[in-house]
Design an enzyme around this catalytic site. Structure first.
Site, mmCIF file in Angstrom:
data_model
loop_
_atom_site.group_PDB
_atom_site.id
_atom_site.type_symbol
_atom_site.label_atom_id
_atom_site.label_comp_id
_atom_site.label_asym_id
_atom_site.label_seq_id
_atom_site.Cartn_x
_atom_site.Cartn_y
_atom_site.Cartn_z
ATOM 1 N N PHE A 1 21.514 -18.890 2.485
ATOM 2 C CA PHE A 1 22.863 -18.550 2.974
ATOM 3 C C PHE A 1 23.905 -19.592 2.599
ATOM 4 O O PHE A 1 24.932 -19.703 3.252
ATOM 5 C CB PHE A 1 22.862 -18.338 4.504
ATOM 6 C CG PHE A 1 21.761 -17.444 4.996
ATOM 7 C CD1 PHE A 1 21.766 -16.098 4.666
ATOM 8 C CD2 PHE A 1 20.714 -17.937 5.758
ATOM 9 C CE1 PHE A 1 20.745 -15.261 5.096
ATOM 10 C CE2 PHE A 1 19.694 -17.108 6.194
ATOM 11 C CZ PHE A 1 19.707 -15.771 5.862
ATOM 12 N N ARG B 1 29.173 -0.904 -9.530
ATOM 13 C CA ARG B 1 27.950 -0.164 -9.790
ATOM 14 C C ARG B 1 26.825 -0.725 -8.925
ATOM 15 O O ARG B 1 26.703 -1.944 -8.769
ATOM 16 C CB ARG B 1 27.605 -0.316 -11.271
ATOM 17 C CG ARG B 1 26.488 0.548 -11.776
ATOM 18 C CD ARG B 1 26.718 0.774 -13.263
ATOM 19 N NE ARG B 1 25.510 1.188 -13.962
ATOM 20 C CZ ARG B 1 24.881 0.435 -14.862
ATOM 21 N NH1 ARG B 1 25.322 -0.772 -15.156
ATOM 22 N NH2 ARG B 1 23.814 0.900 -15.474
ATOM 23 N N ASN C 1 20.658 -1.527 -7.467
ATOM 24 C CA ASN C 1 19.512 -1.176 -6.642
ATOM 25 C C ASN C 1 19.981 -0.850 -5.230
ATOM 26 O O ASN C 1 20.251 -1.751 -4.434
ATOM 27 C CB ASN C 1 18.506 -2.340 -6.627
ATOM 28 C CG ASN C 1 17.223 -1.973 -5.894
ATOM 29 O OD1 ASN C 1 17.232 -1.183 -4.942
ATOM 30 N ND2 ASN C 1 16.118 -2.547 -6.322
ATOM 31 N N LYS D 1 18.508 0.068 -2.672
ATOM 32 C CA LYS D 1 17.648 -0.401 -1.578
ATOM 33 C C LYS D 1 17.952 -1.868 -1.232
ATOM 34 O O LYS D 1 18.185 -2.212 -0.070
ATOM 35 C CB LYS D 1 16.187 -0.252 -1.994
ATOM 36 C CG LYS D 1 15.190 -0.425 -0.871
ATOM 37 C CD LYS D 1 13.790 -0.094 -1.388
ATOM 38 C CE LYS D 1 12.807 0.100 -0.256
ATOM 39 N NZ LYS D 1 11.508 0.580 -0.765
ATOM 40 N N GLY E 1 28.965 -7.431 -7.070
ATOM 41 C CA GLY E 1 28.300 -8.377 -6.159
ATOM 42 C C GLY E 1 28.430 -7.906 -4.721
ATOM 43 O O GLY E 1 29.404 -7.267 -4.349
ATOM 44 N N GLU F 1 27.716 -11.813 -0.078
ATOM 45 C CA GLU F 1 28.656 -12.459 0.852
ATOM 46 C C GLU F 1 29.464 -11.410 1.611
ATOM 47 O O GLU F 1 29.816 -11.591 2.779
ATOM 48 C CB GLU F 1 29.633 -13.376 0.092
ATOM 49 C CG GLU F 1 29.000 -14.253 -0.962
ATOM 50 C CD GLU F 1 28.408 -15.549 -0.434
ATOM 51 O OE1 GLU F 1 28.466 -15.777 0.791
ATOM 52 O OE2 GLU F 1 27.882 -16.306 -1.252
HETATM 53 MO MO1 MOS Z 1 26.587 -18.261 -0.689
HETATM 54 S S1 MOS Z 1 27.479 -19.147 0.974
HETATM 55 O O1 MOS Z 1 27.487 -18.991 -1.971
HETATM 56 O O2 MOS Z 1 24.986 -18.909 -0.679
#
Ligand code: MOS
Length: 743
Positions: free
Chosen positions: A246, A633, A636, A638, A707, A710
């Protein structure tokens, strides 16, 4: 390249590393079995500020099994060379903590000695025998707003400016017919990943191998090379599995240096594994942040003023700053925006990114204030957000490379059943509980960095892809295997993907949700390079199956080559055999281009939460959270879904449970364990679901992805807080929302 008949990208593929993990065969940093390995235990300072006056380590040295006790009095001096350019994961100004290089104490919990012994138990026992005397100085252990200082130029340049101004927000706020002006507090939070940080250091002459928990092996190597003043080529970092991070494993913390230093002193491999308690001072945390948000609007909901000011804690040796105020600047369209950012130095270890760093914190305040504005206007919270929809990134003054947030609001509201909400607070009940519906916007910027990969095709028809990336849990192993399988036209089972080793082609940090856009495009490029090379070999071959044909006469399909316009498909195995090749290797690099200067890229979402609040006890249960997301896009569905609901779990902690209890007398976290630092457990989790809207961002990168990781924590905590307000009529601005605050 031709896609295979059954593409793997877009399929809900189960984790390719799943069997290794559930059978215990995945090897984490502390688990490498190194012959002759010794164990280390740290001694930590017990005062928040001062100087070591004396160290009595006699008893520790005489304790059974002890090989060395290393303190600032006997540690080798390390050069700690400065980097010409700071990696983006490090604090942008100040100096990193230098271990055992002097008597200065900056915070309670700073390592002051390390004991190396045959067993962990012997090391731990001996460490308890080390006595340290301190000369204490006055410590800054209170978070005081009036001690806030401007970020220095390094942070200004890195996009964390002290002030920004667009239009005249103060005048517009003063003149606004409807306004909200409130202060929000988000406490210090700790990552608390399952796997503790650990490093095994092993010197072979002047060559150092590190088995480490890290989100960036290449930078780990670079940092340690600078600390020890040795060449990067003399270091290898191995990190095939990371058990959650994290953000805590983005940068290289002092215990990595401790391991390498101790191994050098005792001339044996040394393992440092931090205890749960040590994790609260040895790696970073999400910093305590207080924010003022002032919003002004016309009676129809049009925003006329946004003012957001943030104060956040830092250590006294390093200046770590966050993009906390970015959401204030570009989540909604508004002509008058002013932000102000201040850092409060304290005697603490340095904070660092924690999932959705800065953005999740900024949105917590901003999206709660937007809900308060909706209440003040008597307007539906979604309608208010649509009224102020940002058609461009107004702060950067750039168009979005893609944005399907409208669709997120629509689909999210529909799946959640937002239409069934009675806007009146305390108006909905079920099973004797108060029912609340709340929502918020989620957004996290999409970035991309230079990355590289190597693809090898073997004569048995299988492929191996390697890159020095990391997988802290989002599913990098799986998504990269899918991308490579499609690029080569191979079934998933024929592709193996390896990561986490500095011997592999360089990869950027596994953070900021950039991995798929960065490394995924490099993997695709490497596969393309491999096929191009193979075409040329075929073109030069006079006797093989395609003798006399040039590369242009061929196309690739389903794991083999076929003559353009038709004919028999020749599979890779046969092709390589006929060409008398054991294998063929392709190298690929990808990097952002001009589009990163002409577009702003961002992943978006709309988050909806239903809470049930006990009217007598003030206990809050999150009954369900539904998110609709635009992540480009979906490679995956899941693992992407897992990322989103995982973020929701983290955000339930942020909204209702998580906070480091800070003892101002000693400058330390009192609940530095998993029993008293509350995180959501299975019993706290009910229905969580995530939906992905139709989206593809080919401007941002060739894969079309944006992405997700986050983004998953962003906007969820304010949606829960807004639901609590709707259920109870009580607005809690001091997170987490504990029962006593509601009573
Ligand atoms: Mo994330 S806080 O860049 O692992």
């Amino acid at each position: 390249m031709n896609a295979p008949l059954t593409p793997s990208v877009g399929q809900p593929v189960s984790r390719v590393d799943g069997p290794l993990k559930v059978t215990g065969h995945a090897r984490y940093a502390a688990e490498f079995d190194i012959p002759d390995m010794l164990h280390a235990a740290l001694v930590l300072s017990t005062v928040p500020n001062g100087t070591i006056a004396a160290i009595d380590d006699e008893a520790a040295r005489r304790a059974p099994g002890v090989h060395a006790v290393i303190t600032h009095e006997n540690a080798p001096r390390l050069p700690y060379r400065r980097m010409s350019q700071r990696p983006q994961v490090d604090a942008q100004s100040g100096d990193q903590l230098q271990v055992f290089q002097g008597p200065k104490i900056h915070f309670n919990g700073q390592p002051v000695a390390v004991v190396v012994a045959e067993t962990l138990e012997q090391a731990t026992h001996a460490a308890s025998l080390v006595n340290v005397a301190y000369e204490e100085d006055e410590a800054f252990t209170r978070f005081e707003l009036d001690r806030g200082q401007r970020p220095s130029s390094g942070n200004e340049k890195a996009g964390r400016p002290a002030e920004t101004q667009m239009g005249d927000a103060d005048a517009a706020f003063a003149a606004a017919p409807v306004k909200v002006d409130a202060t929000y507090i988000q406490p210090r939070e700790h990552h608390n990943a399952i796997e503790p940080h650990a490093t095994i250091a092993l010197w072979d002459g002047d060559f150092l191998t590190l088995y480490d928990k890290t989100q960036w092996v290449d930078n780990d190597r670079k940092e340690i090379a600078h600390v020890f003043g040795i060449h990067e080529d003399a270091i290898r970092v191995v990190s095939p599995f990371v058990g959650g991070a994290f953000g805590s494993a983005l940068r290289t913390w002092p215990h990595v240096t401790v391991a390498a230093l101790a191994a050098k002193v005792v001339r044996r491999p040394v393992r440092v594994e931090l205890t749960r308690r040590e994790l609260y001072t040895s790696v970073g945390f999400r910093p305590h942040t207080e924010q003022r948000v002032a919003l002004g609007a016309e009676r129809d909901g049009t925003l006329t003023a946004i003012i957001q000011e943030a104060w956040t804690q830092i250590s006294d040796y390093e200046e770590y700053a966050e993009v906390t105020l970015d959401p204030a600047r570009n989540t909604y369209a508004c002509p008058n925006v002013r932000t102000r950012y201040r850092l409060v130095e304290m005697n603490t270890n340095s904070p660092c990114p924690m999932r959705g760093p800065g953005v999740a914190t900024g949105l917590l305040a901003h999206e709660t204030a937007m809900d308060e504005l909706a209440v003040a206007l008597g307007m539906d919270p979604i309608a208010l957000r649509l009224k102020n929809y940002a058609e461009k990134d107004q702060h950067k003054d750039l168009p979005w490379s893609s944005k399907e947030l409208r669709e997120c609001y629509r689909i999210g509201a529909e799946r959640f059943g937002w239409a069934g909400r009675n806007p009146e607070p305390r108006s909905m009940r079920a099973d004797g509980q108060l029912v609340g519906y709340g929502m918020a916007t989620a957004a996290y910027p999409a970035h991309r960095s230079k990355a590289s990969a190597e693809a090898t095709l073997f004569s048995n028809g299988t492929a191996l892809i390697r890159t020095a990336a990391s997988d802290m849990g989002p599913g990098t192993y799986t998504s990269m295997t899918q991308v490579a399988a499609d690029a080569l036209g191979l079934p998933l089972e024929a592709v193996r993907f390896e990561l986490g080793d500095t011997d592999m082609p360089f990869a950027p940090v596994h953070g900021g949700s950039i991995t798929l856009a960065s490394v995924g495009t490099a993997v695709e490029a490497a596969c393309r390079a491999l096929l191009d090379d193979l075409s040329h070999v075929i073109g030069a071959d006079l006797s093989g199956p395609f003798a006399g044909l040039s590369a242009d006469d061929l196309e690739w399909r389903d794991g083999g080559a076929v003559r353009r316009g038709g004919g028999e498909m020749v599979p890779f195995e046969k092709l390589l055999r006929e060409l008398k090749l054991d294998k063929i290797v392709g190298h690929g690099t990808s990097a952002p281009g001009q589009e990163s200067k002409t577009y702003s890229s961002c992943a978006f979402g709309a988050v909806f939460a239903e809470v049930r609040v006990d009217p007598d006890l003030g206990t809050v249960r999150v009954h369900r959270v539904i998110g609709a997301y635009d992540i480009g896009r979906v490679v995956n569905p899941k693992t992407a879904h897992s990322q989103c609901i995982g973020g929701m779990v983290g955000a339930i902690g942020m909204a209702l449970l998580e906070q480091a209890e800070w003892d101002e007398r000693f400058g330390r976290v009192m609940n530095s364990n998993l029993a008293e630092y509350l995180v959501p457990v299975c019993a706290d989790i009910r229905e969580l679901d995530a939906f992905f809207v139709e989206s593809e961002d080919r401007i941002f990168n060739p894969l079309g992805v944006k992405g997700v990781a986050e983004l998953g924590i962003c906007g969820v905590a304010p949606a829960i807080g807004n639901a609590v307000y709707h259920a109870t009529g009580r607005r809690i601005r001091d997170f987490p929302i504990l029962p006593d605050k509601l009573l």
